[in-house]
Structures are given as structure tokens and as C-alpha cells.
Motif scaffolding. Structure first.
Motif, PDB file in Angstrom:
ATOM      1  N   ALA A  56      -2.521   3.943  -9.923  1.00  0.00           N
ATOM      2  CA  ALA A  56      -2.025   4.959 -10.854  1.00  0.00           C
ATOM      3  C   ALA A  56      -0.990   5.860 -10.179  1.00  0.00           C
ATOM      4  O   ALA A  56      -0.042   6.327 -10.827  1.00  0.00           O
ATOM      5  N   ALA A  57      -1.182   6.105  -8.884  1.00  0.00           N
ATOM      6  CA  ALA A  57      -0.250   6.968  -8.143  1.00  0.00           C
ATOM      7  C   ALA A  57       0.994   6.233  -7.680  1.00  0.00           C
ATOM      8  O   ALA A  57       1.942   6.859  -7.198  1.00  0.00           O
ATOM      9  N   GLY A  58       1.003   4.920  -7.803  1.00  0.00           N
ATOM     10  CA  GLY A  58       2.122   4.134  -7.294  1.00  0.00           C
ATOM     11  C   GLY A  58       2.258   4.232  -5.796  1.00  0.00           C
ATOM     12  O   GLY A  58       3.374   4.222  -5.253  1.00  0.00           O
ATOM     13  N   ALA A  59       1.126   4.333  -5.084  1.00  0.00           N
ATOM     14  CA  ALA A  59       1.139   4.535  -3.640  1.00  0.00           C
ATOM     15  C   ALA A  59       1.592   3.275  -2.906  1.00  0.00           C
ATOM     16  O   ALA A  59       1.319   2.148  -3.347  1.00  0.00           O
ATOM     17  N   ASP A  60       2.268   3.487  -1.783  1.00  0.00           N
ATOM     18  CA  ASP A  60       2.669   2.361  -0.931  1.00  0.00           C
ATOM     19  C   ASP A  60       1.872   2.325   0.374  1.00  0.00           C
ATOM     20  O   ASP A  60       2.147   1.524   1.261  1.00  0.00           O
ATOM     21  N   GLY A  61       0.869   3.204   0.488  1.00  0.00           N
ATOM     22  CA  GLY A  61       0.004   3.237   1.654  1.00  0.00           C
ATOM     23  C   GLY A  61      -1.082   4.264   1.459  1.00  0.00           C
ATOM     24  O   GLY A  61      -1.124   4.963   0.439  1.00  0.00           O
ATOM     25  N   CYS A  62      -1.946   4.342   2.434  1.00  0.00           N
ATOM     26  CA  CYS A  62      -3.123   5.209   2.324  1.00  0.00           C
ATOM     27  C   CYS A  62      -3.363   5.905   3.662  1.00  0.00           C
ATOM     28  O   CYS A  62      -3.167   5.308   4.723  1.00  0.00           O
ATOM     29  N   ARG A  86       6.432   6.074   1.963  1.00  0.00           N
ATOM     30  CA  ARG A  86       7.007   7.250   1.298  1.00  0.00           C
ATOM     31  C   ARG A  86       6.118   7.807   0.189  1.00  0.00           C
ATOM     32  O   ARG A  86       6.459   8.831  -0.403  1.00  0.00           O
ATOM     33  N   ARG A  87       5.020   7.129  -0.099  1.00  0.00           N
ATOM     34  CA  ARG A  87       4.151   7.607  -1.180  1.00  0.00           C
ATOM     35  C   ARG A  87       2.706   7.257  -0.829  1.00  0.00           C
ATOM     36  O   ARG A  87       2.214   6.176  -1.148  1.00  0.00           O
ATOM     37  N   LEU A  88       2.021   8.178  -0.168  1.00  0.00           N
ATOM     38  CA  LEU A  88       0.696   7.911   0.399  1.00  0.00           C
ATOM     39  C   LEU A  88      -0.400   8.629  -0.376  1.00  0.00           C
ATOM     40  O   LEU A  88      -0.268   9.819  -0.699  1.00  0.00           O
ATOM     41  N   LEU A  89      -1.472   7.908  -0.646  1.00  0.00           N
ATOM     42  CA  LEU A  89      -2.663   8.538  -1.201  1.00  0.00           C
ATOM     43  C   LEU A  89      -3.581   8.916  -0.044  1.00  0.00           C
ATOM     44  O   LEU A  89      -3.874   8.083   0.823  1.00  0.00           O
ATOM     45  N   VAL A  90      -4.013  10.165   0.004  1.00  0.00           N
ATOM     46  CA  VAL A  90      -4.938  10.633   1.036  1.00  0.00           C
ATOM     47  C   VAL A  90      -6.357  10.508   0.496  1.00  0.00           C
ATOM     48  O   VAL A  90      -6.660  11.030  -0.589  1.00  0.00           O
ATOM     49  N   VAL A  91      -7.231   9.805   1.213  1.00  0.00           N
ATOM     50  CA  VAL A  91      -8.619   9.657   0.777  1.00  0.00           C
ATOM     51  C   VAL A  91      -9.539  10.346   1.780  1.00  0.00           C
ATOM     52  O   VAL A  91      -9.269  10.382   2.984  1.00  0.00           O
ATOM     53  N   CYS A  92     -10.635  10.901   1.260  1.00  0.00           N
ATOM     54  CA  CYS A  92     -11.577  11.637   2.096  1.00  0.00           C
ATOM     55  C   CYS A  92     -12.879  11.771   1.335  1.00  0.00           C
ATOM     56  O   CYS A  92     -12.989  11.351   0.176  1.00  0.00           O
TER      57      CYS A  92
END
Length: 358
Positions: free
Chosen positions: A87-93, A37-43
């Protein structure tokens, strides 16, 4: 060819979605399927526009975009990415892009244990492997860990339409290298041979078509399918001399990843050929040729790819220390690895002439 009657083969749980437009239409569903529910997108910087489109599609499930992926995954980049995740509190990427972006996503997974979704835009094949790599002070370290294997892979041939032809070609040959080395790996198997043969044949057919017509979605899709197969070969086996050479040339001397694979492959294969007759039988059939190293060299040249390490900026004075470094680290290879043998491969690759099977 004799049937290899003793082998082991391990499959890992991964879901694949393959269709044009899937980057935007399928990625949110894959995240939901994984309960994220809270994903960081990396590129990387080059693929940021596509990554932001994926981020927009994720809507409230996107915790931000981290556009700092670089080639060979410098360890300091991994540190910053992990800090951004926390920092983003991400639960996945979600990693959107080529091997550099997916490599950074894997570094995050390795450090945090968070699940990874891969949306590849090149033909690197990294998305199908549990292999990670990090470069620290000029040394590239690699390893295997199931935690870095993407849980879901979204293949969208449309993403590759914007990949320039020169990079499409070298990225495709990079994928071929995975299949080639998988065929003579100590842990190869009949299943790997089937995937490798189909992957090599499909990529060798797709690259000339997409080079002639870069907007040909069928050719792009076939190349992406081939990359999937070749990456699966890499994920199931142990790589040899070719990959070790490329890791040293990239990590220590800063040579570009896909281009280095393209240059080195014909010469590394010519060197190993006498010790890998069964692999050569499969490759001859896949490429419809009696001289596989020469066919790979011809393919690269015909499509305008670099064919010498000198073109890539390696200095002649780097050949001997690079060879010593490669020969000084043990790894699996069908032919005994010696400093003299590695020097001969590097010298031939530096000069860029037609490969000669030893």
C-alpha cells in the motif's frame, strides 16, 4: 583439540555500521547506499519511539511506520505487514527493534524480495542470519533464504540503554545459545569456533557489568558486539535440540522467546555434552570453568533471570506432548534425539534445579 580439516563456510554480503548514535546518523546513509528511496519502518509497540526517530531521520525516504511486530511472527501479522508495504509502494524495509521486529522485516523480505536494513535494539542476533520464522496455528516454521538476510546492519549501543536489565540478560543468554549450538553443528568450522568462543566470552563478561550498571555504554556495546558474533554463528550453521525445543515451547505453548532460551540452554547442553567434547573444550575456555552447563545456570540465576519453565507458565501436563512433538521432527543434533531424552531435558528445565551432565 583436533583441527577440523574438512569443512565449508559461506559468507553473505552484509555491511555493518557499529557506533553510538548510528541508528539516526547512519541509517539514512545506508538506505541511500542501497539506492532505496521509499522505506517502510517496522517495529513493535515497545520500540515505537525509537523507530519513529529513525523514520524522522529518513525524512522523505520514509513511507511510514508499521508498529505491529509481535513475538514469534504470527503469519497473520506478516500478511498485514506485506499489505502495508504494498500500500505504501515501499522499495525496502527498515526493521528497528529486537528479534520480533527483525523477524517481521524478514517475513516481508521473504514474501516480497525487498531489501532489509536491520537496526537491532536487543541481543537476539537475528540480524546476522538468513533464518526466518513464522507461527501459524500454534506451529512455528523456520527456514533459510538469502533474501531475508539484512543487506545492512546498523548497531547502535545507545539503543540498548533503555532495554530493561531482565530482558537484557535473557536476550544475551539467547545469543549465547546460538554460539553454543553452532559449536557442535554438523556444518561447524574453525571460523565458527573462533567467533563462538569470542562471542561467549564477551557476552559472559558484559552481562554482569550491564546488570550492575545499566547505563554503562561500554558494557552495552560489548554485549552488542557479542550478539553480532553469536548471531553470525547462527547464520552459518544448523541449530540442534536446544533451538527446536525453544521453537516448540514458544510457537505452540506461547512461552516468551528470550526467557525460554535462557531456561532451556543449560539443560540442553548438559544433555548433549557427552556427544560434543570439542564444543565443551571451547566453552570451558571461553567461560573459564570445568562445568559449562552449571556456569550458564549460575550466570542466569546470579543476574535474576528465570531458571525454570514452570516460572514461565508451562504446565506439567504439557511436558510429554511437547517432548513428543520435538522428538517427532528430524533435525541435526550431536546426540540421538529420542522422546525419552527430550522428556528428561524438559523435566529438568521445568523443575529448574542445577543441570546434571548425562
Amino acid at each position: 583439540m583436533m583441527f577440523r580439516s574438512e569443512f565449508s563456510y559461506e559468507t553473505r554480503p552484509v555491511r555493518v555500521v557499529f557506533r553510538p548514535g548510528a541508528a539516526v546518523t547512519a541509517t539514512p546513509g545506508e538506505a541511500a547506499r542501497l539506492g532505496l528511496r521509499r522505506l517502510l519502518v517496522v517495529c513493535g509497540s515497545r520500540g515505537e519511539a525509537v523507530a519513529r526517530a529513525v523514520a524522522d531521520a529518513l525524512g522523505d525516504s520514509c513511507a511510514g511506520v508499521h508498529a505491529e511486530a509481535r513475538m514469534h511472527v504470527p503469519v497473520e501479522d506478516a500478511d498485514r505487514a506485506v499489505a502495508a508495504v504494498r500500500a505504501a509502494g515501499a522499495d525496502g524495509c527498515v526493521a528497528v527493534g529486537g528479534g520480533s521486529a527483525i523477524g517481521l522485516g524478514k517475513a516481508i523480505a521473504l514474501r516480497t524480495g525487498l531489501p532489509l536494513i536491520a537496526v537491532p535494539s536487543t541481543y537476539s542476533g537475528s540480524e546476522m542470519t538468513p533464518v526466518w520464522g513464522l507461527t501459524d496455528h500454534g506451529t512455528k516454521r523456520t527456514g533459510r533464504d538469502p533474501v531475508v538476510q539484512p543487506r545492512s546492519v546498523v548497531y547502535d549501543p545507545r539503543l540498548t540503554l533503555s532495554l530493561p536489565v531482565p530482558l537484557s540478560v535473557t536476550s544475551g543468554v539467547n545469543a549465547l545459545a546460538h554460539a553454543v549450538e553452532a559449536l557442535y553443528a554438523p556444518d561447524t568450522s574453525p571460523l565458527v569456533a573462533v567467533m563462538a568462543e569470542e562471542g561467549v566470552r564477551a557476552m559472559a563478561e558484559a552481562l554482569p557489568r550491564l546488570a550492575a550498571d545499566p547505563k554503562n555504554l561500554d558494557a552495552r556495546g560489548r554485549a552488542l558486539y557479542a550478539a553480532w558474533l553469536c548471531g553470525s554463528c547462527l547464520g552459518s550453521t544448523t541449530m540442534g535440540l536446544h533451538h527446536k525445543l525453544c521453537h516448540v515451547l514458544g510457537g505452540t505453548y506461547g512461552l516468551p522467546h528470550a526467557q525460554t532460551h535462557t531456561v532451556v540452554l543449560p539443560y540442553a547442553l548438559a544433555h548433549n555434552a557427552p556427544a560434543a567434547p570439542q564444543a565443551l573444550t571451547v566453552l570451558r575456555r571461553a567461560l573459564d570453568t570445568d562445568d559449562v552447563p552449571r556456569a550458564l545456570w549460575d550466570l542466569a540465576g546470579r543476574l535474576g533471570a528465570p531458571r525454570s519453565l514452570a516460572e514461565l507458565g508451562l504446565r506439567e501436563s504439557d511436558l510429554a506432548p511437547a517432548a513428543d512433538r520435538v522428538a517427532g521432527e528430524p533435525y541435526a543434533n550431536p546426540r540421538e534425539v529420542t522422546a525419552e531424552g527430550v522428556r528428561s531435558v524438559l523435566r529438568a528445565a521445568y523443575e529448574g534445579g542445577p543441570p546434571v551432565t548425562a
